[in-house]
Design an enzyme around this catalytic site. Structure first.
Site, PDB file in Angstrom:
ATOM      1  N   TYR A  60      98.095 -27.328 -37.080  1.00 28.19           N
ATOM      2  CA  TYR A  60      98.364 -26.389 -38.171  1.00 28.19           C
ATOM      3  C   TYR A  60      98.186 -24.967 -37.677  1.00 28.19           C
ATOM      4  CZ  TYR A  60      99.743 -27.848 -42.763  1.00 28.19           C
ATOM      5  OH  TYR A  60     100.498 -28.236 -43.828  1.00 28.19           O
ATOM      6  N   GLU A  62      99.236 -21.840 -39.690  1.00 27.06           N
ATOM      7  CA  GLU A  62      99.725 -20.824 -40.647  1.00 27.06           C
ATOM      8  C   GLU A  62      99.333 -19.433 -40.183  1.00 27.06           C
ATOM      9  OE1 GLU A  62      98.522 -21.713 -44.634  1.00 27.06           O
ATOM     10  OE2 GLU A  62      99.989 -23.324 -44.829  1.00 27.06           O
ATOM     11  N   ASP A 213     124.654 -13.052 -39.915  1.00 22.81           N
ATOM     12  CA  ASP A 213     124.259 -14.456 -39.819  1.00 22.81           C
ATOM     13  C   ASP A 213     125.025 -15.052 -38.630  1.00 22.81           C
ATOM     14  OD1 ASP A 213     124.043 -17.185 -39.992  1.00 22.81           O
ATOM     15  OD2 ASP A 213     124.335 -17.297 -42.168  1.00 22.81           O
ATOM     16  N   THR A 239     120.684 -20.241 -36.458  1.00 24.18           N
ATOM     17  CA  THR A 239     120.071 -21.528 -36.175  1.00 24.18           C
ATOM     18  C   THR A 239     119.959 -21.643 -34.662  1.00 24.18           C
ATOM     19  OG1 THR A 239     122.276 -22.463 -36.329  1.00 24.18           O
ATOM     20  CG2 THR A 239     120.840 -22.801 -38.207  1.00 24.18           C
ATOM     21  N   LYS A 242     122.883 -24.938 -32.770  1.00 17.72           N
ATOM     22  CA  LYS A 242     124.349 -25.043 -32.687  1.00 17.72           C
ATOM     23  C   LYS A 242     124.777 -24.639 -31.273  1.00 17.72           C
ATOM     24  CE  LYS A 242     125.209 -24.480 -37.656  1.00 17.72           C
ATOM     25  NZ  LYS A 242     124.043 -23.902 -38.355  1.00 17.72           N
ATOM     26  N   ARG A 248     116.538 -28.302 -33.566  1.00 19.56           N
ATOM     27  CA  ARG A 248     116.946 -27.991 -34.941  1.00 19.56           C
ATOM     28  C   ARG A 248     115.980 -26.950 -35.517  1.00 19.56           C
ATOM     29  NH1 ARG A 248     120.701 -29.933 -37.932  1.00 19.56           N
ATOM     30  NH2 ARG A 248     121.341 -30.934 -36.006  1.00 19.56           N
TER      31      ARG A 248
HETATM   32  N1  DSN Z   1     125.089 -26.489 -40.754  1.00 18.51           N
HETATM   33  C1  DSN Z   1     126.130 -25.668 -41.192  1.00 18.51           C
HETATM   34  C2  DSN Z   1     127.403 -26.025 -40.556  1.00 18.51           C
HETATM   35  O1  DSN Z   1     127.695 -27.193 -40.364  1.00 18.51           O
HETATM   36  O2  DSN Z   1     128.140 -25.123 -40.247  1.00 18.51           O
HETATM   37  C3  DSN Z   1     126.219 -25.736 -42.645  1.00 18.51           C
HETATM   38  O3  DSN Z   1     124.967 -25.481 -43.189  1.00 18.51           O
END
Ligand code: DSN
Length: 434
Positions: A60, A62, A213, A239, A242, A248
């Site tokens: 943990y 925080e 984004d 993210t 990707k 993730r």
């Molecule tokens: N994960 C995103 C995508 O597939 O583009 C959507 O949230």
């Protein structure tokens, strides 16, 4: 004997739970013998797998390095500092927050840091490629803030100017009319480069902040294949799983001026304890993305998407915006077969071993659950070593599958060819036989 398709470096530790081990084995089989063309997916390195499966899941933490609400974080602090340092160095940013559990959380934190409830935000229309967190009626974002939107220009018959690209006149018009506090760039289904500069100019012209984004192109930006929004936007969210090819999760970059507000928005604003095993895996991925091989990877991802797009056009598919400049290809199925929906195409391709997702196309007359389009991506299969020749072959396989979709023999023959193709490009060759 080692399984043909190991699921993690720790398979051997799971023999006491044969049920989960078998399911992981099935998924490893699926990922290794079918084509992964979902544009938001990738294959992490074994090192990323190892860090995300580590003992850090026990801790943990925080708070932030040096300011935790729990004891015993001496080592965790060093791990999170390492991840933050690697990330700021990778993108040349002033401040990084590596705790967001996902891209959606990163966006929520950015809104919370920059806005008051009820403030107006200008973002891309969901049905033109925007994300749920860009103000979809189904998302909490639209209940807390007032979203107005811009879209892409209309499609044309001119092959040199096919349209369906971000309409900056419209962005500027809506900004002038609605006076947003925040302008958001970024999308989930858009096959073109997103230039941050015109967005900055428009945001400045109305005194708005600018959020980029970068969930989809983060890896292309890190690898130098796309222009960087860092230093242009006030905040950049993304993210890590990707095109960036990490575990993730999410991350936020911002100016030093916004560091405190962004950190407070993530914790305690939105999240409790960070997932430090994922933070360690992010650190591993950020170091991998700084290597010259990653720049070569990013360039190959773009070249592969272009080869796939060309092959699909040859098969008779209409491509939204006429082609691609990133890792995505957005296919409008209607000119190929007016009766073929995105849902049916996705399901038929799944049966043939080609994994992708249905997607709306701009101004899609069908619902988001059915759709008239498919979204394909090159990031994952590029990681396995596939190049333009394989992408061209895959484009042909997609055409063959969808033309012969009611013939089981066609689907079976494509499935066999996909299996044979994948056998030459295993995603985890160094784990096999480990
Ligand atoms: N994960 C995103 C995508 O597939 O583009 C959507 O949230």
């Amino acid at each position: 004997m080692s399984p043909a398709h190991p699921a993690s470096p720790f398979d051997g530790w799971l023999t006491g739970d044969p049920e989960v081990l078998a399911l992981l084995g099935d998924e490893a089989e699926r990922q290794s013998t079918t084509l992964q063309l979902i544009a938001s997916e990738n294959f992490t390195s074994p090192a990323v797998l190892a860090a995300s499966g580590s003992i850090l899941t026990n801790k943990y933490a925080e708070g932030y390095p040096g300011r935790r609400y729990y004891g015993g974080n001496q080592v965790v602090d060093r791990i999170e500092d390492l991840a933050r340092d690697r990330l700021t160095a990778l993108f040349g940013a002033e401040h990084a927050n590596v705790q967001p559990h996902a891209g959606a959380t990163a966006n929520l934190a950015a809104y919370q840091a920059l806005l008051d409830p009820g403030d107006t935000v200008l973002a891309m229309r969901l049905d033109h490629g925007g994300h749920l967190t860009h103000g979809s009626p189904a998302s909490i974002t639209s209940k807390v803030w007032r979203f107005v939107s811009y879209g892409v220009s209309a499609a044309t018959d001119d092959p040199d100017k096919p349209g369906e690209i971000i309409d900056f006149d419209q962005v500027a018009d809506v900004a002038r009319r609605e006076r947003p506090k925040l302008v958001v760039a970024g999308s989930t289904a858009y096959a073109r480069i997103i230039d941050p500069l015109p967005f900055r100019e428009i945001a400045d012209s109305v005194g708005a902040r600018f959020l980029f984004d970068a969930a989809h192109p983060a890896g292309l930006i890190a690898g130098g294949a796309h222009p960087s929004p860092v230093g242009v936007a006030d905040v950049v969210t993304f993210t890590t799983h990707k095109t960036l090819r990490g575990p993730r999760g999410g991350a936020i970059l911002c100016t030093a001026e916004l560091a405190k507000a962004v950190d407070a928005a993530v914790f305690p604003g939105l999240q409790g304890g960070p997932l430090e095993h994922v933070v360690a895996a992010k650190a591993v991925a950020f170091a991998e993305a700084a290597r010259p091989e990653f720049a070569a990877y990013a360039a190959q991802v773009v070249a592969n998407a272009r080869a796939l797009a060309d092959a699909l056009a040859t098969e008779g598919f209409r491509l939204v915006s006429g082609g691609t400049e990133n890792h995505q290809v957005l296919v409008d199925l209607r000119s190929f077969d007016a009766d073929l929906t995105g849902k049916e195409a996705q399901e038929v391709l799944d049966r043939a071993g080609i994994t992708c997702n249905r997607n709306t196309v701009p101004d899609d007359p069908r619902s988001p659950f059915v759709t008239s389009g498919l979204r394909l991506g090159s990031a994952a299969q590029t990681t396995t070593g596939m190049g333009e020749a394989e992408m061209t072959r895959i484009g042909g396989l997609i055409g063959r599958t969808l033309r012969g979709r009611s013939d089981d023999a066609v689907l079976a023959s494509v499935r066999a060819e996909v299996r044979e193709l994948c056998a030459g490009f295993p995603p985890y060759p160094t784990l096999a036989g480990a």
